[in-house]
Design a protein around this motif. Structure first.
Motif, PDB file in Angstrom:
ATOM      1  N   MET A 136     -11.971  -1.618  -6.835  1.00  0.00           N
ATOM      2  CA  MET A 136     -12.988  -0.947  -7.288  1.00  0.00           C
ATOM      3  C   MET A 136     -14.324   0.661  -7.388  1.00  0.00           C
ATOM      4  O   MET A 136     -13.384   1.161  -6.266  1.00  0.00           O
ATOM      5  N   PHE A 137     -14.371   0.685  -8.204  1.00  0.00           N
ATOM      6  CA  PHE A 137     -15.123   2.087  -8.327  1.00  0.00           C
ATOM      7  C   PHE A 137     -16.248   1.744  -9.122  1.00  0.00           C
ATOM      8  O   PHE A 137     -16.518   1.102  -9.855  1.00  0.00           O
ATOM      9  N   ALA A 141      -7.774   4.345  -9.071  1.00  0.00           N
ATOM     10  CA  ALA A 141      -7.043   6.358  -8.169  1.00  0.00           C
ATOM     11  C   ALA A 141      -6.959   7.430  -7.726  1.00  0.00           C
ATOM     12  O   ALA A 141      -7.134   7.631  -7.560  1.00  0.00           O
ATOM     13  N   GLU A 142      -8.596   8.049  -8.476  1.00  0.00           N
ATOM     14  CA  GLU A 142      -9.042   8.794  -8.756  1.00  0.00           C
ATOM     15  C   GLU A 142      -9.817   8.880  -7.612  1.00  0.00           C
ATOM     16  O   GLU A 142     -10.381   8.447  -7.387  1.00  0.00           O
ATOM     17  N   PRO A 143      -9.575  10.362  -6.615  1.00  0.00           N
ATOM     18  CA  PRO A 143     -10.868  10.342  -5.963  1.00  0.00           C
ATOM     19  C   PRO A 143     -12.257  10.841  -6.064  1.00  0.00           C
ATOM     20  O   PRO A 143     -12.489  10.997  -6.861  1.00  0.00           O
ATOM     21  N   GLY A 144     -12.632  10.158  -5.092  1.00  0.00           N
ATOM     22  CA  GLY A 144     -14.575  10.665  -5.073  1.00  0.00           C
ATOM     23  C   GLY A 144     -14.778  11.016  -4.468  1.00  0.00           C
ATOM     24  O   GLY A 144     -13.844  11.499  -2.565  1.00  0.00           O
ATOM     25  N   MET A 172       0.444  -1.076  -0.415  1.00  0.00           N
ATOM     26  CA  MET A 172      -0.448  -0.090   0.150  1.00  0.00           C
ATOM     27  C   MET A 172       0.501   1.721   0.506  1.00  0.00           C
ATOM     28  O   MET A 172       2.731   1.288   0.379  1.00  0.00           O
ATOM     29  N   ALA A 173       0.584   2.501  -0.660  1.00  0.00           N
ATOM     30  CA  ALA A 173       1.401   3.378  -0.397  1.00  0.00           C
ATOM     31  C   ALA A 173       0.404   4.896   0.530  1.00  0.00           C
ATOM     32  O   ALA A 173      -0.559   4.693   1.636  1.00  0.00           O
ATOM     33  N   GLU A 174       0.768   5.738   1.512  1.00  0.00           N
ATOM     34  CA  GLU A 174      -0.050   6.294   2.276  1.00  0.00           C
ATOM     35  C   GLU A 174      -1.492   7.183   1.122  1.00  0.00           C
ATOM     36  O   GLU A 174      -1.393   7.060   2.430  1.00  0.00           O
ATOM     37  N   HIS A 175      -0.790   7.597   0.268  1.00  0.00           N
ATOM     38  CA  HIS A 175      -1.613   8.171  -0.617  1.00  0.00           C
ATOM     39  C   HIS A 175      -0.879   8.383  -2.240  1.00  0.00           C
ATOM     40  O   HIS A 175      -0.094   7.811  -2.013  1.00  0.00           O
ATOM     41  N   ASP A 227      -8.576  11.256  -0.967  1.00  0.00           N
ATOM     42  CA  ASP A 227      -7.335  10.455  -1.462  1.00  0.00           C
ATOM     43  C   ASP A 227      -7.424   8.977  -1.994  1.00  0.00           C
ATOM     44  O   ASP A 227      -8.629   8.128  -1.275  1.00  0.00           O
ATOM     45  N   THR A 228      -6.417   7.906  -2.535  1.00  0.00           N
ATOM     46  CA  THR A 228      -6.128   6.785  -2.797  1.00  0.00           C
ATOM     47  C   THR A 228      -4.696   6.133  -2.297  1.00  0.00           C
ATOM     48  O   THR A 228      -3.824   7.104  -2.244  1.00  0.00           O
ATOM     49  N   TRP A 229      -4.792   4.845  -2.321  1.00  0.00           N
ATOM     50  CA  TRP A 229      -3.089   4.419  -1.502  1.00  0.00           C
ATOM     51  C   TRP A 229      -2.329   3.972  -2.841  1.00  0.00           C
ATOM     52  O   TRP A 229      -1.670   2.737  -3.037  1.00  0.00           O
TER      53      TRP A 229
END
Length: 203
Positions: free
Chosen positions: A140-141, A83-86, A27-30, A91-93
């Protein structure tokens, strides 16, 4: 629980597959963070395939065939959308090293998508990694209401048909619990994973 692998600016695909085989994922922080870290949760989210629950309203929607379901037809589009914000996540990881690594896994046949299309537009989807008879759901999105939920229904149907026995969701959420997701202790999860890796299924 963060696993004591060193942070990384790039994830080698072979290392990523070995990590999944031992119950670890990155994972990543953001999304803008250049590094990734490795996670091995004490409690792991799974959806038992034999106890998957589809809410009645979703069954009704599925019968309407509002979406065209495709598999593995637009991996770049799916991971970019995930990966897009919603509205529900600022933010996403999913950062650049993660996108690069999973794109390579897709090219090697280890990463897959379920996609919802309508009128020629990608409106929902999910992606994940396969090893043995396990599917590791990643993200998922939805760009239209219920599109990702319909993809999840089709994912489970496909996994059942093709002999998969483990659907890993990493963590549980209220959304996933509606479908039957449960938390299992790490040791039990590792037993389920070991069993799933004994044989191979084709997505």
């Amino acid at each position: 629980m963060t696993h004591p692998f060193p942070p990384s600016y790039r994830i080698a695909p072979d290392l990523l597959l070995r990590a999944y085989a031992t119950g670890v994922f990155p994972m990543a922080e953001h999304a803008d963070d250049p590094e990734v870290f490795w996670v091995r949760p004490e409690m792991r989210g799974v959806i038992p395939l034999d106890k998957f629950h589809v809410p009645r309203s979703l069954r009704k929607l599925e019968r309407q065939k509002r979406f065209e379901i495709r598999y593995d037809s637009d991996f770049p589009g799916v991971i970019a959308a995930c990966a897009e914000p919603g509205p529900e996540r600022q933010d996403t990881w999913i950062n650049a090293p993660i996108r690069e690594a999973y794109t390579e896994l897709f090219a090697r046949g280890y990463c897959h998508t379920v996609e919802a299309w309508r009128e020629g537009r990608l409106v929902g989807g999910l992606y994940g990694v396969t090893l043995g008879r396990a599917f590791f759901g990643e993200s998922m999105f939805s760009r239209e209401a219920n599109a990702s939920k319909i993809c999840l229904v089709h994912l489970v149907e496909r996994l059942r048909e093709r002999g998969f026995i483990l659907l890993d969701t990493q963590f549980t959420t209220p959304h996933l619990k509606r479908f039957g997701a449960v938390d299992v202790p790490r040791r039990r999860y590792e037993r389920l994973l070991t069993e799933a890796l004994e044989e191979t299924a084709e997505f």
